[in-house]
Design an enzyme around this catalytic site. Structure first.
Site, short mmCIF file in Angstrom:
data_model
loop_
_atom_site.label_atom_id
_atom_site.label_comp_id
_atom_site.label_asym_id
_atom_site.label_seq_id
_atom_site.Cartn_x
_atom_site.Cartn_y
_atom_site.Cartn_z
N TYR A 1 -19.74 -7.77 -10.17
CA TYR A 1 -19.46 -8.04 -11.58
C TYR A 1 -19.83 -6.78 -12.35
O TYR A 1 -20.94 -6.26 -12.20
CB TYR A 1 -20.31 -9.22 -12.07
CG TYR A 1 -19.91 -9.73 -13.43
CD1 TYR A 1 -18.87 -10.65 -13.56
CD2 TYR A 1 -20.56 -9.30 -14.58
CE1 TYR A 1 -18.49 -11.13 -14.81
CE2 TYR A 1 -20.18 -9.78 -15.84
CZ TYR A 1 -19.15 -10.69 -15.93
OH TYR A 1 -18.76 -11.17 -17.17
N TYR B 1 -20.78 -21.87 -12.65
CA TYR B 1 -21.46 -21.26 -13.81
C TYR B 1 -22.78 -21.98 -14.10
O TYR B 1 -23.68 -21.41 -14.67
CB TYR B 1 -20.62 -21.40 -15.08
CG TYR B 1 -19.36 -20.59 -15.19
CD1 TYR B 1 -18.84 -19.86 -14.13
CD2 TYR B 1 -18.67 -20.56 -16.39
CE1 TYR B 1 -17.67 -19.14 -14.27
CE2 TYR B 1 -17.51 -19.83 -16.54
CZ TYR B 1 -17.00 -19.12 -15.48
OH TYR B 1 -15.85 -18.42 -15.64
C1 LIG Z 1 -15.52 -15.66 -17.58
S1 LIG Z 1 -14.15 -16.40 -18.33
C2 LIG Z 1 -13.11 -16.64 -16.96
C3 LIG Z 1 -11.79 -15.99 -17.18
C4 LIG Z 1 -10.97 -16.68 -18.21
N1 LIG Z 1 -10.24 -17.80 -17.61
C5 LIG Z 1 -10.00 -15.71 -18.86
O1 LIG Z 1 -8.80 -16.00 -18.95
O2 LIG Z 1 -10.47 -14.64 -19.30
C6 LIG Z 1 -14.79 -17.98 -18.73
C7 LIG Z 1 -13.84 -18.83 -19.54
O3 LIG Z 1 -12.77 -19.31 -18.73
C8 LIG Z 1 -12.50 -20.67 -19.02
N2 LIG Z 1 -12.90 -21.50 -17.86
C9 LIG Z 1 -13.47 -21.07 -16.74
N3 LIG Z 1 -13.66 -22.08 -15.88
C10 LIG Z 1 -13.23 -23.19 -16.48
C11 LIG Z 1 -13.17 -24.57 -16.11
N4 LIG Z 1 -13.59 -25.01 -14.93
N5 LIG Z 1 -12.66 -25.45 -16.99
C12 LIG Z 1 -12.22 -25.05 -18.20
N6 LIG Z 1 -12.22 -23.75 -18.61
C13 LIG Z 1 -12.72 -22.83 -17.76
C14 LIG Z 1 -13.35 -21.03 -20.22
O4 LIG Z 1 -12.62 -20.71 -21.37
C15 LIG Z 1 -14.50 -20.09 -20.07
O5 LIG Z 1 -15.16 -19.88 -21.27
#
Ligand SMILES: C[S@@+](CC[C@H](N)C(=O)[O-])C[C@H]1O[C@@H](n2cnc3c(N)ncnc32)[C@H](O)[C@@H]1O
Length: 495
Positions: free
Chosen positions: A346, A442
Site C-alpha cells: 500500500y 477493513y
Molecule cells: C479504499 S476505497 C476502495 C476503492 C474504491 N472502490 C474506489 O473506487 O476508489 C474504499 C471505498 O470503496 C467502497 N467500498 C469498498 N468496499 C465496499 C463494500 N464492501 N461495500 C460497499 N462499498 C465498498 C466504499 O465507498 C469505500 O469507502
C-alpha cells in the site's frame, strides 16, 4: 476509510480541517465561439460562460454552430439543425439516426465526468434548474476518435437509442468549471497509470474513469513534519553471502530476525517459505498470526536473492483495476495466486497524525472516502504516522472490503531503528483464481478494538444500525453499508 496496519482506525471525530494537495492544474476559462450560419432565426439559446472572475451571457439564434475550447484545444463542436429539436455533432449536419450509426467518431457524452459532459447530457441544466428540459445530442472529439481503438476500455459508453428524449426546447445552458470529457479522462488516467509496471485498467460497464486528482507512485512520499530513521541507524546481518535463495540467511543466526516473534519464542523462523511448491510465500504461522515481518536490508551481508527478501522486491504479479457494479473500482490479479503469495504494498503519502486529523475532518464533511492506514504498529496512534493513499498511491488503493476477504495486510520493516515507518504489504490468505476480486477486511482491526461488550455484536454478523451509530459516537469509527455480498456479510464495515 481503510483500517490501520495494527489495531485501530483513525478517530475521525476529532478532526478539524484538511489541507488537501491539489494535483490538478486550475481550470482555465472556457471560450465559446459562435457562428451564425442561417437566415431563419426563430429560436434563441442563452449561453453563459463562467470564468473565475466573471459570467458572460450571450443570446444566439438558431441555426448555429458552437465550439467549445478548453486550454485552446477544441473539445466540442455542436450544430443545432433547422429541425425543431435536433442538436447534432461534427462539422456536418446529420440526422439523429445517422449520427448514431457513425463509428466511434460520434461519442456520446457520459454521465458524470464534469461540467462539459453534464451540459452535453443535459444534466447541468437539471442540476442548476435553469431550464425546463434539454435535448439529447452527440458530440465528436478528436481524442475520442484516435483513442477509442487502442483503449483498454473495451466497451465505450452507449448513449442515445434507449435514452428518453425530452421534447421542449432548450432555453438556457449554464456552464460550470470546465472538466475534461470521458475520453480525455481515460487518456489522462492511462498516462498516469503508465508509471506503474504490470498494472492495467478495464471498464466494461460504462465510460467513467477513476478520479484524475490522483497520482500513481511506486514509493511512499514523505510529508511535512515526518522523520525517517536514516541509514546510519540501520544494521544488517552478518550471514554468509552465498547462501542463495534456497537457504538464505542462516537459521538461528540471522540478526535481522532478532526482533521477530519467532526469536522471542526461542527460534528464528524465516517468514517466507523456501519449499519448491510455494517459494517466497508467507508461512502460515506469520499469515495467520499477523506478526510483523523483518526483512534483510541493504546493510546485510546476504545478497538480493536471500529468501528473507520478498516485499522489498515489489510487485511481481500482473494486477488489474476494474469497475465493479456496486462498489466503485476494485482490484484483481490476472494470474492464479497461492496462499501466502505477496501481491503488492500500500503506497501513499506518509503524514503526521495531526495532518491526518485535518484531512479526515474535511473528508467527513464532504462525505468523501478516506484512504488512511495508521502506522501504529508500535506507537500510540497519537504519535505515529499515517499513510494516506487518497491523492497518491498504488493499485492496492482500489482494494475493496469484504467480510469474507481473500487477502490480509501485513507490516514489514527493513530498518529496525525506525518504528514509525514501515511497509504495508498484502498477501493472499487462500488460493485465489485469476480474475477474482482481491479484498481485505477493513474492519478486522476494529474488531480487535471492540471490548467485550461489543463482542456479541461482532459475532452476530449483522450489526444493527443503532449499534453502528453508537460505535461511531463512542469510538469514531464510521460505519458504511457493506455491499460485499459474502455469505457472512456483517452488513456494515468500519472506516
Ligand atoms: C479504499 S476505497 C476502495 C476503492 C474504491 N472502490 C474506489 O473506487 O476508489 C474504499 C471505498 O470503496 C467502497 N467500498 C469498498 N468496499 C465496499 C463494500 N464492501 N461495500 C460497499 N462499498 C465498498 C466504499 O465507498 C469505500 O469507502
Amino acid at each position: 476509510m481503510l483500517p490501520t496496519s495494527q489495531t485501530s482506525s483513525l478517530d475521525h471525530s476529532k478532526q478539524p480541517g484538511e489541507t488537501p494537495i491539489s494535483l490538478q492544474p486550475q481550470p482555465s476559462p472556457i471560450f465559446i465561439q459562435r457562428t451564425l450560419s442561417g437566415a431563419r432565426p426563430h429560436e434563441t439559446l442563452d449561453i453563459r460562460t463562467k470564468s473565475s472572475s466573471s459570467t458572460v451571457s450571450q443570446s444566439i439564434s438558431k441555426p448555429y454552430q458552437l465550439s467549445l475550447n478548453f486550454n485552446k484545444r477544441r473539445i466540442i463542436d455542436l450544430t443545432l439543425s433547422d429541425d425543431e429539436d435536433e442538436l447534432i455533432s461534427g462539422p456536418h449536419k446529420k440526422s439523429r439516426s445517422s449520427s448514431q450509426s457513425t463509428e466511434s467518431i460520434v461519442e456520446p457524452l457520459g454521465k458524470s465526468n464534469g461540467a462539459i459532459s453534464q451540459v452535453a447530457a443535459g444534466k447541468a441544466i437539471k442540476s442548476h434548474e435553469t431550464a425546463s428540459a434539454s435535448r439529447p445530442f452527440h458530440f465528436a472529439s478528436k481524442s475520442t476518435k484516435v483513442r477509442e481503438k487502442d483503449s483498454v476500455f473495451p466497451s465505450p459508453y452507449s448513449w442515445g437509442a434507449s435514452s428518453p428524449r425530452p421534447t421542449s426546447a432548450v432555453s438556457a445552458v449554464k456552464i460550470g468549471p470546465p472538466q475534461p470529457s470521458p475520453a480525455i479522462c481515460r487518456e489522462t488516467f492511462l498516462r498516469n497509470l503508465s508509471v506503474l509496471r504490470g498494472v492495467t485498467i478495464v471498464n466494461t460497464l460504462d465510460d467513467s474513469s477513476p478520479p484524475l486528482d490522483f497520482k500513481f507512485i511506486e514509493e511512499n512520499v514523505i510529508g511535512k513534519g515526518v522523520h525517517r530513521a536514516t541509514d546510519e541507524f540501520m544494521s544488517g546481518c552478518t550471514c554468509r553471502k552465498d547462501n542463495g535463495r534456497q537457504i538464505g540467511c542462516e537459521y538461528l543466526a540471522c540478526e535481522c530476525l532478532e526482533d521477530s516473534i519467532t526469536a522471542k519464542e526461542g527460534k528464528k523462523m524465516f517468514p517466507y517459505s523456501a519449499a519448491s511448491k510455494d517459494p517466497g510465500c508467507l508461512r502460515s504461522f506469520y499469515l495467520e498470526g499477523g506478526f510483523h515481518i523483518f526483512e534483510c536490508n541493504k546493510k546485510c551481508n546476504c545478497e538480493s536473492n536471500c529468501k528473507n527478501r520478498v516485499v522489498q522486491h515489489g510487485r511481481t504479479v500482473p494486477l488489474e483495476i476494474f469497475k465493479t457494479s456496486n462498489r466503485g473500482w476494485g482490484l484483481r490479479c490476472k494470474v492464479n495466486l497461492k496462499t501466502g503469495q505477496f501481491i503488492d504494498t500500500y503506497r501513499g503519502e506518509i503524514i503526521t497524525h495531526e495532518e491526518a486529523e485535518r484531512r479526515g475532518a474535511k473528508r467527513r464533511r464532504d462525505d468523501q472516502d478516506n484512504y488512511f492506514f495508521d502506522l501504529d504498529r508500535w506507537e500510540d496512534e497519537s504519535e505515529g504516522y499515517v499513510c494516506d493513499g487518497m491523492y497518491m498511491g498504488g493499485p492496492t488503493r482500489f482494494m475493496n472490503h469484504s467480510c469474507d476477504s481473500n487477502c490480509r495486510q501485513m507490516t514489514v520493516s527493513y530498518n529496525h531503528a525506525d518504528v514509525n515507518i514501515y511497509d504495508l504489504a498484502f498477501f493472499a490468505t487462500e488460493p485465489i483464481p485469476a480474475g477474482t476480486e482481491l479484498t481485505f477486511d477493513y474492519s478486522a482491526s476494529v474488531d480487535e478494538d471492540l471490548d467485550d461488550e461489543d463482542e456479541d455484536v461482532e459475532q452476530s454478523w449483522v450489526i444493527s444500525e443503532k449499534k453502528a451509530q453508537e460505535l461511531e459516537k463512542r469510538k469514531g469509527y464510521r460505519p458504511s453499508r457493506c455491499l460485499c455480498g459474502a455469505w457472512n456479510c456483517r452488513g456494515y464495515f468500519f472506516t
